[in-house]
Design an enzyme around this catalytic site. Structure first.
Site, PDB file in Angstrom:
ATOM      1  N   LYS A  60      -1.709   4.989  -4.719  1.00 49.51           N
ATOM      2  CA  LYS A  60      -2.009   4.850  -5.947  1.00 49.51           C
ATOM      3  C   LYS A  60      -3.658   4.690  -6.087  1.00 49.51           C
ATOM      4  CE  LYS A  60      -0.755   2.635 -10.546  1.00 49.51           C
ATOM      5  NZ  LYS A  60       0.099   1.787 -11.237  1.00 49.51           N
ATOM      6  N   SER A  65       2.917   3.439 -14.737  1.00 49.08           N
ATOM      7  CA  SER A  65       1.760   3.768 -14.660  1.00 49.08           C
ATOM      8  C   SER A  65       1.573   4.629 -13.354  1.00 49.08           C
ATOM      9  CB  SER A  65       0.485   2.905 -14.599  1.00 49.08           C
ATOM     10  OG  SER A  65       0.597   1.877 -13.847  1.00 49.08           O
ATOM     11  N   SER A  87       5.697  -0.432 -13.767  1.00 53.67           N
ATOM     12  CA  SER A  87       5.103   0.646 -13.380  1.00 53.67           C
ATOM     13  C   SER A  87       5.317   1.587 -12.036  1.00 53.67           C
ATOM     14  CB  SER A  87       3.649   0.277 -13.286  1.00 53.67           C
ATOM     15  OG  SER A  87       2.966   0.239 -14.916  1.00 53.67           O
TER      16      SER A  87
END
Length: 480
Positions: free
Chosen positions: A74, A149, A173
């Protein structure tokens, strides 16, 4: 097709010299080439660099847990010499000068970093539509969101661009995109994994965790990234189990609690049906299911959206156009430079949360909002503690819906926030939780959430390991 094989098989093939490290990576590059233009999971692909490294490892055998295994990261986790953008214009050209602790551990374990994945800007969002660059699309329906996210990390695993990835979870997330994309996503106990090198959103809630398609793969990645780190004062001095071996032990007679308050919220019927079937199957395999109460969990969304923005307001104050990152070009004085930089550099959702947090922390409102939210947080944690006196784990749907359409909720922030209704309380209480695929509704994946006692990720992974042998979700492949 090497890209379909689980990590343990790939590692064994490499160690036995039956395949080369470069052949494994080339197989995933082929999948990346086939799927990336459709889903856009990556901000910064690193496959070319990874292939050079893979070729240098061909013919070598190193007994490392992730030797030659591709892992996607990420884009709020620092990798030395690579852009860390947090999907924000503010950090669009920022190149990290150091590795996060989890990246150091991955490299020591022999993993190949294949790219930085797309996300909601500064991890603030539930759909990966708030990226400053482009939205990521759900591989099961390209007109739908992948969740957020950590949407890019979930999608990279769902489409087999990488067998494993790392995300971060502040209020759901990791788990919510895992649910929407039909993969496994684990949010570890707060303190299990070092946050050093993770760009901070809400420091008392953030935790790095793994995505994978197979439970044993996720367990292996957890072994690698877990453990105390002197660079992170919140990391806990707790022994790290051999997760990948412990999960094979059967958890007989496990007591599973179903929080009755979760079912007071509106849910899609398809999600309810999948969850009921999931529980029925677990009962058939000797687990006991009973109802429990979390009376204060209904306040988790309002408490979270005071605490998390307050911490974000403080953490994001460092982006001022002076030290690093984006700086506005037109200004007349220092104050205007600060104001223009932050106005132009941050997206709408980040600005919304900074303003919410600044207001909650401001003089005259601190006691009414932030202090009260922290008291509610204590009550929520106490509810979980009391529930765990009766049961071993808790179970719920991960999200009240399947993946929603792109643009469906961006105009209504409250509806977007409510997609995390079952996940935020776990972060407030600092507990571990996993989302596992439990069914399909209207052709879209449905995730089930299992919540554990502090530092008891093993039990969650054991249930996941049992379930995947019943449901075999890893055989479902989107975009074939």
């Amino acid at each position: 097709m090497l890209w379909k094989k689980p990590v343990f098989e790939l590692r064994d093939l490499i160690l036995k010299k039956e395949v080369k490290v470069s052949e494994v990576l080339e197989s995933f590059i082929e999948r990346f080439s086939h799927t990336e233009d459709k889903v856009r999971a990556f901000i910064t692909p690193l496959y070319e660099e990874a292939l050079k490294e893979a070729k240098s490892l061909d013919g070598k055998v190193e007994d490392k847990p992730l030797f030659g295994i591709p892992v996607a990261i990420k884009d709020n986790i620092n990798v030395k010499g690579v852009r860390t953008t947090c999907a924000s214009k503010m950090l669009e050209n920022y190149v990290s000068v150091y590795d996060a602790t989890v990246i150091e551990k991955l490299k020591l374990a022999g993993a190949l970093i294949v790219g930085k994945t797309n996300m909601d800007e500064f991890a603030m969002g539930s759909s990966t539509e708030y990226s400053a660059f482009f939205p990521t699309r759900n591989p099961w329906d390209l007109e739908r969101v992948p969740g957020g996210s950590s949407g890019g990390s979930a999608v990279s695993v769902a489409v087999f661009s990488a067998p494993l990835s790392l995300g971060s979870d502040t209020g759901g997330s990791i788990r919510q995109p895992a649910s929407f994309c039909g993969v496994i996503g684990l949010k570890p106990t707060y303190g299990r994994v070092s946050r050093y090198g993770l760009v901070a959103f809400a420091s008392s809630l953030d935790q790095i965790g793994p995505f994978g398609r197979r439970t044993q793969d996720v367990a292996l990645l957890m072994e690698v990234i877990s453990g105390q780190d002197m660079k992170d004062s919140t990391s806990a001095q707790v022994p790290v189990p051999k997760f990948s071996q412990e999960i094979k032990k059967e958890a007989k007679g496990l007591r599973i609690g179903i929080p009755k308050e979760f079912f007071e919220f509106k849910m899609e019927q398809g999600v309810i049906d999948c969850f009921k079937s999931f529980l029925k199957e677990l009962e058939a395999h000797g687990y006991f299911v009973e109802e429990v109460s979390l009376p204060h969990v209904k306040y988790s969304i309002p408490a979270y959206y005071v605490i998390a923005p307050s911490e974000a307001s403080s953490n994001l104050a460092r982006y001022d156009g002076v030290r690093y990152g984006y700086r506005a070009s037109n200004y007349s004085d220092l104050f205007e430079m600060y104001a223009r930089t932050r106005d132009e550099g941050f997206g709408s959702e980040v600005k919304r949360r900074i303003m919410l947090g600044t207001f909650a922390l401001s003089s005259g409102y601190y006691d009414a909002y932030y202090l009260k939210a922290m008291k509610v947080r204590s009550l929520i944690k106490r509810d979980f503690d009391q529930a765990f006196e009766k049961v071993d784990i808790l179970a719920s749907p991960t999200s009240p819906t399947v993946a929603f359409r792109l643009g469906e909720k961006t105009s209504d922030p409250i509806q977007m926030y409510l997609s995390d209704i079952f996940t935020v309380s776990v972060n407030l209480a600092g507990l571990p939780a996993i989302s596992i695929p439990i069914g399909m509704s209207s052709g879209l994946p449905v995730g089930g959430q299992l919540i554990g006692k502090p530092f008891d990720e093993v039990t969650l992974l054991r249930v996941s390991y049992l379930w995947e042998h019943l449901y075999r979700h890893y055989e479902f492949v989107p975009l074939t």
